[in-house]
Design a protein around this motif. Structure first.
Motif, PDB file in Angstrom:
ATOM      1  N   ALA A   1       0.933  -1.211   0.058  1.00  0.00           N
ATOM      2  CA  ALA A   1      -0.056   0.133  -0.025  1.00  0.00           C
ATOM      3  C   ALA A   1       0.723   1.302   0.040  1.00  0.00           C
ATOM      4  O   ALA A   1       0.547   2.227   1.077  1.00  0.00           O
ATOM      5  CB  ALA A   1      -1.138   0.065   1.062  1.00  0.00           C
TER       6      ALA A   1
ATOM      7  N   HIS B   1       7.096   0.570   3.345  1.00  0.00           N
ATOM      8  CA  HIS B   1       6.287  -0.066   2.453  1.00  0.00           C
ATOM      9  C   HIS B   1       6.897  -1.394   2.093  1.00  0.00           C
ATOM     10  O   HIS B   1       6.147  -2.623   1.924  1.00  0.00           O
ATOM     11  CB  HIS B   1       5.860   0.784   1.036  1.00  0.00           C
TER      12      HIS B   1
ATOM     13  N   HIS C   1      -3.913  -1.339  -1.124  1.00  0.00           N
ATOM     14  CA  HIS C   1      -4.734  -0.604  -0.763  1.00  0.00           C
ATOM     15  C   HIS C   1      -3.828   0.662  -0.961  1.00  0.00           C
ATOM     16  O   HIS C   1      -3.456   1.501  -0.350  1.00  0.00           O
ATOM     17  CB  HIS C   1      -5.046  -0.606   0.701  1.00  0.00           C
TER      18      HIS C   1
ATOM     19  N   GLY D   1      -2.525   4.416  -1.744  1.00  0.00           N
ATOM     20  CA  GLY D   1      -3.069   5.679  -1.556  1.00  0.00           C
ATOM     21  C   GLY D   1      -3.061   6.400  -2.887  1.00  0.00           C
ATOM     22  O   GLY D   1      -2.352   7.330  -3.342  1.00  0.00           O
TER      23      GLY D   1
ATOM     24  N   TYR E   1      -9.166   9.260   4.763  1.00  0.00           N
ATOM     25  CA  TYR E   1      -8.496   8.055   5.039  1.00  0.00           C
ATOM     26  C   TYR E   1      -9.391   6.935   5.702  1.00  0.00           C
ATOM     27  O   TYR E   1      -9.811   5.949   5.395  1.00  0.00           O
ATOM     28  CB  TYR E   1      -7.247   8.105   5.637  1.00  0.00           C
TER      29      TYR E   1
ATOM     30  N   GLN F   1       0.122   3.551  12.765  1.00  0.00           N
ATOM     31  CA  GLN F   1      -1.227   3.558  12.438  1.00  0.00           C
ATOM     32  C   GLN F   1      -1.917   2.527  13.502  1.00  0.00           C
ATOM     33  O   GLN F   1      -3.271   2.473  13.158  1.00  0.00           O
ATOM     34  CB  GLN F   1      -1.256   3.089  11.060  1.00  0.00           C
TER      35      GLN F   1
ATOM     36  N   PHE G   1      -5.940   2.001  13.176  1.00  0.00           N
ATOM     37  CA  PHE G   1      -7.013   0.685  13.284  1.00  0.00           C
ATOM     38  C   PHE G   1      -7.720   0.162  14.310  1.00  0.00           C
ATOM     39  O   PHE G   1      -8.583  -0.354  14.102  1.00  0.00           O
ATOM     40  CB  PHE G   1      -5.929  -0.408  12.637  1.00  0.00           C
TER      41      PHE G   1
END
Ligand code: ARG
Length: 591
Positions: A132, A143, A169, A171, A324, A352, A356
């Motif tokens: 992602a 990543h 996913h 961006g 987001y 993150q 989540f």
């Protein structure tokens, strides 16, 4: 049932036999003994700690409980899986497997190409959301980490028989595209009109340039904002340029995925665009939305900001824009309702975690997700440079990420070239192939072998070492098995895979190796549950160590036990290759 479960089952039945109240359905419908691997060889193979936990409930001291259980096991273990039990310390039960049982089990998995790993009875549909990157922005080492970890998890789940949907996913939507489109139109009209081809590194430098002008030039700012509006309303010209930007980015990402042998389906944020308005509408009608200073939010219990005030999840900004969070809500809904997923796994950096946690809480609150659906965030730490600071490729762009991988391969090649000078092992093409296998595996393994929650230091020299917990060490153990087989098939032509002789374990090192091999299935099942691939790495590292000890202490070629030992070596090779394959690593036949 994997080995540990079958031992656990015997212990559970023994506890219930000794203390029938434990089996009473009303009181304890799901009571099970706790069995774990023994922490050290002198404590046996497995260990059970349940006696201590039951003192209160059973009104007896733990050693007394353990004694009763020991007696019950003797009556219950019909297959004689267990050789000996010992009570240790306050009431631990140490468990040794029966050598005859080990001998017969090891022969059962010898010819099984899954090495005893069962497929699940009820396959699930599992989404693994990983990699992602963000279009027209850098694909950074974070990543890369997500890509490597996510791929390993997907492979493990697929091997167990689940239906895995590997989703990227990306961006690929947001206001930044307004700037870039405006910039291209103004400063790179030939590119904007599709007359001149370009690549991701150019796009990225233009993106940076557009940002600068955006902050300085009010007229440019205005045209960038107009492009956002154009894009959102689906205006053809803007969409076409956006599509071109996405295509170029995706092509660059897939170069990296191909190089790493990672499969991914691109389904970026833009895919969910058409669903966003409906989501906000639905949730508003459902009464879940609070309007806070013009923004539409969902308030969730237990989430607070630094000032201790409630921290809402924002679905729609006061200017009407989505973000987001909104896209992720739509994605959960789509994955559950349309894809019919039973489990959603997200692999991102630990930064993150709150996102989540809130997403999961919100998805449950509004009913997108019920108790039968499992949600996992798989967080990981930072990649650090040798200086201990956050790793950065020099210009921080995607092409440089490719260089980073290629450099690992070059370094592996240099090591092999040195060795080839001493002893001619490889032809030119073998050398290339081996260097790529070792270089890429080294990078992947360095990432996978540490507990993912922790940061890890990216150091070529360390990851390419032949000794220690590295990919090269595992590959070398595999190469050793291949060497044994090669030598023997030169001597005896029938030493081939299909007619592997029965294994007869005698030497303690053979038993150690065999027990470890028998644990492969439970290791895979456990990692599919806790999503810590470093445990599989550790398992393989120990396997290589057990094999090396066996190789050191047990003569194979020319010994009386030659046939049996070749089989044990071949089984080790199979498990090494399988296990490494599940981590996305490859092996070679000689080194
Ligand atoms: N593009 C995001 C980033 O670079 C990661 C997306 C993770 N997946 C998701 N469904 N939010 O940080």
């Amino acid at each position: 049932m994997v080995l540990i479960e079958s031992i656990q089952e015997i212990l559970t039945r023994a506890f219930i036999k000794a203390y029938p109240s434990l089996g009473s359905q009303e009181v304890l419908p799901h009571w099970q003994s706790e069995v774990t691997r023994a922490t050290a060889a002198q404590y046996g193979h497995y260990q059970c700690n349940s006696a201590m936990k039951l003192t209160k409930r059973l009104g007896a001291n733990p050693r007394e409980i353990a004694t009763q259980v020991l007696n019950a096991v003797k009556e219950l273990d019909g297959e004689n899986k267990i050789e000996k039990l010992e009570i240790a310390g306050p009431g631990f039960i140490n468990i040794w497997l029966n050598p005859d049982f080990i001998n017969s089990e090891i022969n059962k998995i010898l010819r099984d190409n899954r090495a005893g790993v069962p497929t699940v009875k009820i396959p699930q549909k599992i989404v693994v959301d990983f990699s992602a990157p963000n279009t027209a922005k850098e694909m950074h080492v974070g990543h890369l980490r997500s890509t490597i970890i996510g791929d390993a998890l997907a492979r493990i789940l697929e091997f167990l028989g689940h239906d895995v949907l590997r989703l990227n996913h990306i961006g690929d939507w947001g206001t930044q595209f307004g700037m870039l489109i405006a910039y291209l139109k103004q400063y790179q009209p030939e590119v904007a009109e599709g007359k001149l081809e370009t690549d991701l590194s150019h796009l990225m430098s233009w993106y940076k340039a557009s940002k600068k002008i955006f902050d300085q030039d009010p007229a440019f700012k205005q045209s960038a904002q107009q492009e956002v509006v154009a894009l959102q309303s689906g205006e053809f010209g803007a969409i076409k340029i956006w599509q071109m930007i996405c295509d170029i980015s995706q092509k660059a990402y897939h170069q990296i995925y191909d190089y790493l042998d990672v499969k991914l389906i691109d389904r970026g944020e833009s895919f969910y665009n058409p669903m966003l308005a409906g989501i906000v509408q639905d949730l508003t009608t459902g009464g879940f939305v609070t309007v806070n200073e013009g923004a539409k939010c969902i308030f969730l219990d237990g989430f607070k900001n630094r000032e201790g005030e409630p921290l809402p999840m924002m679905l729609q900004k006061s200017d009407g824009g989505y973000n987001y969070d909104t896209t992720d809500m739509a994605a959960v809904k789509h994955r559950v309702q349309t894809e019919k997923a039973n489990r959603l796994i997200y692999v991102t950096d630990s930064g993150q975690s709150t996102h989540f946690a809130m997403l999961f809480a919100a998805a449950k609150k509004v009913g997108y997700v019920n108790d039968n659906i499992r949600l996992d965030h798989v967080p990981f730490g930072l990649v650090l440079g040798p200086d201990g600071k956050k790793y950065k490729t020099r210009s921080g762009d995607t092409e440089k990420l490719m260089d980073l991988l290629a450099e690992g391969v070059v370094r592996a090649k240099n090591i092999l070239l040195e060795r080839n000078k001493i002893e001619q092992i490889f032809t030119e093409s073998e050398l290339e192939h081996t260097a790529k296998t070792i270089g890429i595996s080294a990078i992947k393994y360095a990432d996978l072998s540490g507990n993912r929650i922790q940061d890890y230091v990216f150091e070529y020299d360390k990851m390419l070492k032949l000794d220690g917990n590295t990919a090269a060490f595992l590959i070398y153990a595999y190469v050793r098995t291949a060497g044994i087989k090669r030598k023997l098939s030169n001597i005896e032509l029938n030493a081939q895979n299909q007619d592997l002789a029965k294994i007869t374990l005698e030497h303690p090192m053979e038993f150690n190796l065999a027990v470890h091999l028998l644990r492969f299935p439970e290791m895979i099942t456990e990692v599919a549950d806790d999503l810590f691939p470093n445990r599989l790495c550790e398992y393989l590292f120990e396997l290589a160590n057990h094999f090396n000890q066996f190789f050191r202490d047990c003569r194979i070629i020319g010994s009386e036990e030659q046939a049996s030992r070749l089989s044990l070596s071949e089984l080790t090779a199979k498990v090494l290759k399988l296990g490494m394959g599940l981590l996305g690593l490859k092996t070679v036949e000689k080194m």
